[in-house]
Design an enzyme around this catalytic site. Structure first.
Site, PDB file in Angstrom:
ATOM      1  N   HIS A  85       0.821  -1.317   0.027  1.00 17.43           N
ATOM      2  CA  HIS A  85      -0.167   0.031   0.281  1.00 17.43           C
ATOM      3  C   HIS A  85       0.834   1.267  -0.075  1.00 17.43           C
ATOM      4  CE1 HIS A  85      -3.410   2.336   0.728  1.00 17.43           C
ATOM      5  NE2 HIS A  85      -2.614   3.311   1.543  1.00 17.43           N
ATOM      6  N   ASP A 165     -15.177   2.503   7.387  1.00 23.27           N
ATOM      7  CA  ASP A 165     -14.166   3.384   7.057  1.00 23.27           C
ATOM      8  C   ASP A 165     -14.697   4.108   5.795  1.00 23.27           C
ATOM      9  OD1 ASP A 165     -11.395   4.458   7.010  1.00 23.27           O
ATOM     10  OD2 ASP A 165     -11.489   3.508   4.783  1.00 23.27           O
ATOM     11  N   ARG A 172     -14.436  12.722   7.136  1.00 21.62           N
ATOM     12  CA  ARG A 172     -13.193  13.257   7.519  1.00 21.62           C
ATOM     13  C   ARG A 172     -12.963  14.369   6.304  1.00 21.62           C
ATOM     14  NH1 ARG A 172      -9.406   8.477   7.819  1.00 21.62           N
ATOM     15  NH2 ARG A 172      -7.829  10.242   7.943  1.00 21.62           N
ATOM     16  N   SER A 187      -7.507   3.786   9.137  1.00 19.62           N
ATOM     17  CA  SER A 187      -8.137   3.782   7.943  1.00 19.62           C
ATOM     18  C   SER A 187      -7.532   2.796   7.087  1.00 19.62           C
ATOM     19  CB  SER A 187      -8.170   4.969   7.524  1.00 19.62           C
ATOM     20  OG  SER A 187      -8.818   5.162   6.316  1.00 19.62           O
ATOM     21  N   LYS A 191      -8.645  -1.492   6.007  1.00 16.55           N
ATOM     22  CA  LYS A 191      -9.060  -1.995   4.676  1.00 16.55           C
ATOM     23  C   LYS A 191      -8.123  -3.271   4.259  1.00 16.55           C
ATOM     24  CE  LYS A 191      -9.099   2.073   3.207  1.00 16.55           C
ATOM     25  NZ  LYS A 191      -9.113   3.560   2.932  1.00 16.55           N
TER      26      LYS A 191
HETATM   27  N1  URA Z   1      -5.687   6.812   2.610  1.00 19.73           N
HETATM   28  C1  URA Z   1      -6.728   6.110   3.327  1.00 19.73           C
HETATM   29  O1  URA Z   1      -7.221   5.000   3.057  1.00 19.73           O
HETATM   30  N2  URA Z   1      -7.344   6.369   4.615  1.00 19.73           N
HETATM   31  C2  URA Z   1      -6.695   7.766   5.069  1.00 19.73           C
HETATM   32  O2  URA Z   1      -7.244   8.275   6.306  1.00 19.73           O
HETATM   33  C3  URA Z   1      -5.668   8.430   4.234  1.00 19.73           C
HETATM   34  C4  URA Z   1      -5.285   7.837   3.081  1.00 19.73           C
END
Ligand code: URA
Length: 427
Positions: A85, A165, A172, A187, A191
């Site tokens: 990621h 999320d 957010r 967050s 995932k």
């Molecule tokens: N990417 C995400 O998936 N969540 C965040 O809070 C910031 C970047």
């Protein structure tokens, strides 16, 4: 009858105390169900932004977000799974060559991705510039492509993964509570853990084009995410990498696919190749494959073969010509010297303004919009020499893109310090 009153939960955090496990589980569940309203969650997110969360709270917050939806499980596959990621950058197309490269060595890559928002591009937007390619896949298709198929999947994360999320991230975004380490870490990791990968390599970007502008903040984010991975039994390792200047020589959807294909054909810019190989080696090592020559798999066409299979499996016409904007504009060097700065944020915003990115989720993106880079920091340049070529379908976008480049290109007398792609690592 609800277990807690949300006003009490907000007050605990507002006053700087830690939330308990039952409070966290309840508030995430109640928000997902709609029993906690957006304005109440916004107040709690702001209290967390201002007061922070301790390690136990972040870990519990992450678990509660995972529990809000389904969790994929690839344990029954014959191959180990590994994913990476990136926290997002300008010209960051690494997922495209990386997923097929890792799959060459019989490690499956379930890369469930998102779309771009703001100045950083999204992997799905890039791949959608390939005619016919579709981002959505059923869970059965994902399992089959990872198990019996080519071993690499890049597709849209389904609505079932960490729905808390999805809701919270959108909130957010409109309440100025995105850039908060506990909320970013939970967050991203909710995932990735729900996605079911066996190991995870994080590419935490540092610099003007990244979320984290300074290396200490980036280290803290990386440490927090690596710890969350360990808590959830997902082997996790983080690299901190430079995002003060764009990665590679292209920014924009189809342009970045073109460059990724160059890397898969054994060529491509040195920084893109170096980062792709570094991340691939780590993903493979964490999956128990230590004696591998990833560079050879780029040079001899094995990674390209997996790419072709991966794109065709999702309907993509792998040999089709890629789109390019109908209008172009060349930015020239204003003086002789050495290119000292090509600022990632300025180039990212320019590409976004050319139509490569979106301001709100529903906006369309132009596949052929973006920027070709002809000189990188450290290169000597002559007055009048092309530095950038801008591409778009709409001529009116060019002046706005040029405005964002003002101050982002600096030519001086001496060479800047040699740039390193990898700045640090945390495991
Ligand atoms: N990417 C995400 O998936 N969540 C965040 O809070 C910031 C970047």
């Amino acid at each position: 009858m609800e277990l807690f009153d949300v006003v009490d939960v907000i007050r605990v955090k507002r006053d700087g105390h830690a939330l308990t496990k039952p409070q966290i589980d309840w508030v995430i569940d109640a928000y997902t169900r709609g029993a906690v309203k957006d304005e109440q969650m916004a107040a709690l997110a702001m209290a967390i932004f201002l007061r922070g969360m301790n390690r136990e709270e972040i870990s519990q917050w992450t678990s509660a977000m995972i529990a809000s939806g389904e969790r994929m499980d690839f344990a029954s596959l014959a191959r180990p799974t590994a994913d990476k990621h990136s926290t997002g950058g300008v010209g960051d197309k690494i997922t495209l060559p990386l997923a097929p490269l890792v799959a060459v060595f019989d490690v499956a890559v379930p890369q469930l991705s998102g779309r771009g928002l703001g100045h950083t591009g999204g992997t799905l937007d890039k791949l959608e510039s390939i005619p016919g390619w579709r981002a959505s896949m059923s869970n059965e298709e994902i399992y089959s492509q990872l198990g019996e198929g080519c071993g690499a999947v890049i597709c849209a994360a389904g609505a079932g993964l960490a729905p808390a999320d999805k809701k919270l991230y959108a909130l957010r975004d409109i309440t100025s509570t995105v850039d908060c380490i506990p909320l970013i870490a939970s967050s991203i990791m909710s995932k990735k853990i729900a996605e079911g990968t066996g190991s995870l390599v994080l590419d935490v970007k540092v610099g003007s084009g990244a979320f984290m502008k300074d290396i200490d903040q980036a280290r803290e984010l990386a440490r927090t995410m690596v710890d969350l991975g360990a808590d959830a039994d997902v082997k996790t390792f983080a690299y901190l990498t430079d995002m003060s200047t764009p990665l590679g020589l292209t920014v924009g959807n189809a342009l970045e696919v073109r460059e990724s294909v160059e890397v898969l054909a054994g060529g491509g810019p040195a920084d893109v190749v170096e980062l792709t190989c570094t991340l691939a080696r780590k993903m493979l090592e964490m999956s128990g494959k230590t004696d591998v020559d990833v560079e050879a798999a780029l040079k001899d066409g094995r990674a390209m073969d997996v790419w072709r299979e991966m794109i065709e499996a999702q309907g993509g016409e792998v040999d089709a010509e890629l789109p390019i904007g109908t209008e172009s504009h060349v930015v020239l060097a204003r003086e002789d010297g050495v290119l000292q700065t090509l600022d990632a944020l300025s180039v990212g915003v320019a590409s976004w303004r050319l139509g490569a990115g979106r301001a709100v989720k529903e906006d369309p993106v132009q596949a052929g919009a973006g920027i070709e880079i002809h000189a990188k920091p450290g290169d000597p340049v002559k007055k009048g020499q092309p530095l950038l070529t801008l591409h778009t379908d709409d001529e009116w976008r060019i002046p706005r893109a040029l405005e964002s480049l003002e101050g982002g290109i600096v030519i001086g007398d001496s060479a800047p310090d040699a740039a390193c792609v990898v700045l640090d690592e945390i495991g």
